[in-house]
Design a protein around this motif. Structure first.
Motif, PDB file in Angstrom:
ATOM      1  N   SER A 224      -1.988   0.403  -1.161  1.00 24.98           N
ATOM      2  CA  SER A 224      -1.181   1.612  -0.984  1.00 24.98           C
ATOM      3  C   SER A 224      -1.874   2.620  -0.079  1.00 24.98           C
ATOM      4  CB  SER A 224      -0.869   2.249  -2.345  1.00 24.98           C
ATOM      5  OG  SER A 224      -2.037   2.831  -2.920  1.00 24.98           O
ATOM      6  N   LEU A 225      -3.208   2.594  -0.039  1.00 29.31           N
ATOM      7  CA  LEU A 225      -3.936   3.527   0.818  1.00 29.31           C
ATOM      8  C   LEU A 225      -3.604   3.275   2.280  1.00 29.31           C
ATOM      9  CD1 LEU A 225      -6.013   5.760   1.269  1.00 29.31           C
ATOM     10  CD2 LEU A 225      -7.806   4.017   1.197  1.00 29.31           C
ATOM     11  N   ILE A 226      -3.620   2.021   2.690  1.00 29.62           N
ATOM     12  CA  ILE A 226      -3.283   1.701   4.084  1.00 29.62           C
ATOM     13  C   ILE A 226      -1.860   2.148   4.393  1.00 29.62           C
ATOM     14  CG2 ILE A 226      -2.949  -0.167   5.738  1.00 29.62           C
ATOM     15  CD1 ILE A 226      -5.151  -1.708   4.316  1.00 29.62           C
ATOM     16  N   ARG A 227      -0.962   1.891   3.469  1.00 29.92           N
ATOM     17  CA  ARG A 227       0.440   2.274   3.671  1.00 29.92           C
ATOM     18  C   ARG A 227       0.576   3.796   3.768  1.00 29.92           C
ATOM     19  NH1 ARG A 227       2.090  -0.680   0.083  1.00 29.92           N
ATOM     20  NH2 ARG A 227       2.210   0.753  -1.690  1.00 29.92           N
ATOM     21  N   SER A 228      -0.130   4.539   2.899  1.00 26.78           N
ATOM     22  CA  SER A 228      -0.036   5.998   2.913  1.00 26.78           C
ATOM     23  C   SER A 228      -0.591   6.578   4.206  1.00 26.78           C
ATOM     24  CB  SER A 228      -0.799   6.585   1.717  1.00 26.78           C
ATOM     25  OG  SER A 228      -0.209   6.210   0.503  1.00 26.78           O
ATOM     26  N   LEU A 229      -1.686   6.007   4.702  1.00 27.39           N
ATOM     27  CA  LEU A 229      -2.284   6.503   5.938  1.00 27.39           C
ATOM     28  C   LEU A 229      -1.398   6.217   7.145  1.00 27.39           C
ATOM     29  CD1 LEU A 229      -5.995   5.429   5.274  1.00 27.39           C
ATOM     30  CD2 LEU A 229      -5.116   7.778   5.306  1.00 27.39           C
ATOM     31  N   THR A 230      -0.848   5.015   7.216  1.00 34.94           N
ATOM     32  CA  THR A 230       0.033   4.686   8.345  1.00 34.94           C
ATOM     33  C   THR A 230       1.321   5.494   8.295  1.00 34.94           C
ATOM     34  OG1 THR A 230       0.870   2.783   7.098  1.00 34.94           O
ATOM     35  CG2 THR A 230      -0.917   2.373   8.656  1.00 34.94           C
TER      36      THR A 230
ATOM     37  N   ILE B 116      -0.644  15.124   2.762  1.00 37.58           N
ATOM     38  CA  ILE B 116      -1.724  14.764   1.831  1.00 37.58           C
ATOM     39  C   ILE B 116      -1.743  13.268   1.547  1.00 37.58           C
ATOM     40  CG2 ILE B 116      -2.292  14.862  -0.638  1.00 37.58           C
ATOM     41  CD1 ILE B 116      -3.541  17.149   0.545  1.00 37.58           C
ATOM     42  N   VAL B 117      -2.956  12.706   1.556  1.00 41.66           N
ATOM     43  CA  VAL B 117      -3.202  11.352   1.035  1.00 41.66           C
ATOM     44  C   VAL B 117      -4.285  11.500  -0.023  1.00 41.66           C
ATOM     45  CG1 VAL B 117      -3.986   9.021   1.533  1.00 41.66           C
ATOM     46  CG2 VAL B 117      -2.586  10.248   3.213  1.00 41.66           C
TER      47      VAL B 117
END
Length: 750
Positions: free
Chosen positions: A213-219, A203-204
């Motif tokens: 943080s969104l970019i980090r969570s997706l990667t 989950i993101v």
């Protein structure tokens, strides 16, 4: 409220929900407050207002309560502004403004506004409560002015809904004790449930992310992410992007991820688990349903419920797991030319789906309403069947439609999506698809779909998400899939048409908790939601579809109050005191009529004469079942309060009453009216043999764009006639399996 502070939680109080009510002027608000007070006024308690031997302080307070008190009028105004159709809002404003003037009051209220002193005309808010009640009674059944009937229904429904759904910081509503309603809000003792978020690793949740943080969570989820500041985008690459996580999307995600494809699922709702659910009607509907569960058709005749959370409708449905009826499969194969539905492949899919959902047939203990249905049928010698459910036979949760707090109900959020995440799928929540990415195509179809653009509901994330994929699947349901296709420029003439909804109307029977009915134990809101059902069979050839299906609804006090006939302030309070021992049966028909999805707030729908005849037959049968079960009083939801006290009535009197019951139209169409409800939407992007007959082909692929598939209830060619969960999932299973085979062969390589 329960749940982890770092994750989304369902609210218990609406104090943090605010509306911008500037659209309602102070004079209009005065009129609205006066209407709310007339709908639910303080009244003196009479000896015949309560049929038990005691009157406690909660009942006394209940009769003295008023809907004119904040925040109820503000909530009504806010919902009208934020969720109402523009035309309805304008009409409501005009009426409220007219009522704030003497001349307007005379125009809308007639002689009831006359006074004895100059200027002899009293504006609405200055009239005594009983006169305002009389005016609303006239509006409800006005012979000529259908807009007044519609506005009466709108304001009455919203006012009463908020009277019983608003809660304080202690998750309590002061009216609940009087009506004997006690929602189960305590924390479960199952520690395994409390700590488990089965989709956590996939989950993101964009609602709780920042741009960095969104970019980090997706990667971290092994996704390729590229920031494109020029076009204000985050570009994400995957093999398959699926819009929607419900019946169709969950199944497709599991099958394609298990086949080795990198799958991204977009869900505009948020992710909740058992420990987050509150069992509170108002906050739960607001968080888990599309538009808070308030989706009327353009004429107000049908109220539509659609899930909007991870798991979609399967997270909030009533657990019924009925297979597609054989006559329907035969019809879809023969008349529509769709061989899939007559194939062994489809029947094997139904078997596999049932196993994955843990479907059981049987019930350890039935709730009050299902006891009534079963007893009435047995006393009449009618067949009553045990309903298969995607839960254990011991499942006794009466609030699963607010999210299952026991994890016993096997929605896609605890089955197919878990399979998908375990195979590497990523679910991005709080993200609404805006449009499909379409390019010109030189192959089979004129266009090719190469992904989707979505926007987070988190206002701090300003860049859109552009998910580029080999295959794009729209699984956002029969209300949203056609809008996504139309907003992307697709022009198939069938998009949005052919909407079927299984229209339903209810009847009710009151069973006092003492006397002969003591064997029917429990309360209306307790127990498994649907464990028994009765089919009203055709008089024609054997093997045909029944005329109607009779089941029991899950309905909280706020929704019930909103649907109840309103005859006066005193009457609605007396009705609500009986809430916990009023058994409701709903009659569902397989509609031949249909509707059209035009926008999120514009959905049209109409029944055929055959639909109304079948509904009438079903309503009359349901009333006989209630009488046979021992109801003291029975009635319909027609606006004039149509009802009958059964005790002491002759067979002729009972038959005369039942003969007077018939399916009505909505408030815009008739002086005597009742509203239909539905939680099943199907057919608005139906399968067809050709692009003239359907939006997608038998494999679920768009006739207009290569690589674009639809995998939800919208592909069904007509109404199913039973609760459609198994049908939608089995269809999605077949579509996804075939697609997985094609992708393995490299058919959809970029």
């Amino acid at each position: 409220m329960k749940g982890k502070q770092s994750h989304p939680r369902l609210r218990t109080s609406w104090e943090n929900k605010s509306y911008d009510n500037q659209i309602i002027s102070s004079s209009e608000m005065d009129s609205l407050v006066s209407i709310c007070e007339a709908i639910f006024p303080p009244v003196d308690l009479h000896h015949d207002d309560h049929d038990q031997s005691f009157i406690n302080n909660s009942i006394k307070s209940f009769f003295q309560s008023s809907a004119s008190n904040n925040p109820i009028p503000n909530e009504v105004a806010g919902v009208m502004k934020d969720k109402g159709m523009a035309e309805a809002v304008i009409l409501a404003r005009v009426i409220l403004w007219l009522l704030s003037t003497r001349l307007g009051t005379l125009l809308l209220c007639g002689s009831l506004c006359f006074g004895k002193e100059w200027p002899f005309i009293t504006k609405f808010s200055h009239l005594p409560t009983h006169k305002r009640e009389n005016i609303l009674q006239n509006w409800s059944t006005h012979t000529f002015l259908s807009p007044l009937r519609l506005i009466f229904f709108l304001l009455k429904s919203l006012c009463l809904y908020f009277c019983f759904s608003l809660v304080d910081d202690n998750a309590h509503n002061v009216a609940w004790e009087a009506i004997d309603y006690k929602p189960e809000t305590t924390t479960t003792n199952n520690t395994a449930v409390n700590k488990d978020r089965p989709l956590e690793k996939g989950i993101v949740e964009t609602l709780y992310e920042t741009p960095s943080s969104l970019i980090r969570s997706l990667t971290n989820k092994s996704l390729s992410v590229e920031e494109d500041p020029t076009h204000n985008l985050y570009k994400i690459k995957c093999d398959v992007v699926i819009v929607g996580s419900g019946c169709g999307g969950g199944v497709a995600a599991a099958i394609l991820a298990e086949a080795g494809q990198k799958v991204v699922v977009l869900e505009k709702g948020n992710y909740y688990t058992a420990d987050d659910y509150s069992s509170l009607e108002g906050p739960s509907l607001e968080e888990l349903m599309h538009q808070g569960g308030m989706i009327p058709t353009t004429d107000g005749s049908v109220m539509i419920l659609a899930g909007s959370t991870v798991g979609g409708g399967t997270a909030v449905n009533w657990s019924v797991a009925l297979n597609t009826p054989d006559p329907v499969l035969e019809e879809w194969g023969r008349e529509y030319g769709l061989g899939l539905f007559r194939s062994a492949r489809y029947r094997l899919a139904m078997e596999f789906v049932a196993r994955r959902l843990g479907v059981t047939t049987g019930c350890v203990k039935e709730g009050f309403q299902n006891q009534v249905l079963r007893k009435g049928c047995e006393n009449l010698g009618l067949d009553v069947e045990l309903v298969p459910r995607n839960s254990s036979m011991a499942h006794y949760c009466g609030s699963c439609y607010y999210g299952c707090r026991s994890t016993d109900k096997q929605g896609t959020d605890v089955t197919w999506l878990v399979d998908a995440v375990n195979s590497g799928a990523v679910i991005i929540t709080g993200c609404k698809a805006q449009k499909l990415l379409l390019t010109e195509n030189s192959c089979r179809r004129s266009k090719r779909c190469v992904g989707v653009v979505a926007r987070s509901i988190n206002g701090n994330i300003c860049k859109n998400l552009q998910i580029e994929a080999k295959v794009t699947i729209s699984s956002c349901g029969s209300l949203m899939t056609p809008l996504l296709l139309m907003s992307s420029g697709l022009r198939n003439k069938q998009i949005g048409k052919n909407l079927h909804v299984h229209p339903s109307q209810m009847v009710w029977g009151y069973f006092p908790p003492e006397g002969a009915n003591i064997e029917l134990d429990g309360k209306s809101y307790e127990g498994g939601l649907i464990t028994s059902a009765h089919r009203v069979l055709q008089d024609r050839e054997a093997g045909s579809m029944p005329r109607a299906l009779i089941e029991t609804p899950a309905i909280g006090p706020a929704s019930w109050a909103a649907l109840c006939p309103w005859e006066s302030g005193r009457d609605i309070k007396r009705r609500l005191l009986r809430y916990s021992r009023t058994a409701n049966l709903f009659v569902m028909v397989r509609d031949k009529g249909s509707g059209k999805v035009m926008s999120e707030k514009r959905i049209s729908y109409s029944l055929t004469n055959e639909d109304r005849e079948n509904m009438t037959t079903g309503l009359r049968r349901a009333l006989r079942i209630l009488i046979a079960a021992g109801a003291d009083e029975i009635g319909t939801y027609r606006n004039d309060g149509q009802r009958l006290k059964c005790k002491g009535k002759s067979e002729e009197e009972i038959e005369e009453f039942i003969g007077s019951v018939c399916a009505t139209n909505g408030p815009m169409s008739a002086r005597l009216w009742a509203v239909y409800c539905t939680a099943h939407q199907m057919g608005s992007c139906k399968m067809g043999r050709t692009e003239n007959e359907g939006v997608v082909d038998e494999n679920g692929e768009s006739w207009e764009a290569d690589g674009l598939f639809v995998c939800d209830g919208s592909v069904l060619p007509s109404a199913v006639g039973v609760n459609p969960m198994i049908t939608i999932q089995s269809t999605a299973y077949c579509i996804a399996k075939k697609l997985a085979e094609c992708m393995k062969k490299g058919q959809y390589e970029n």
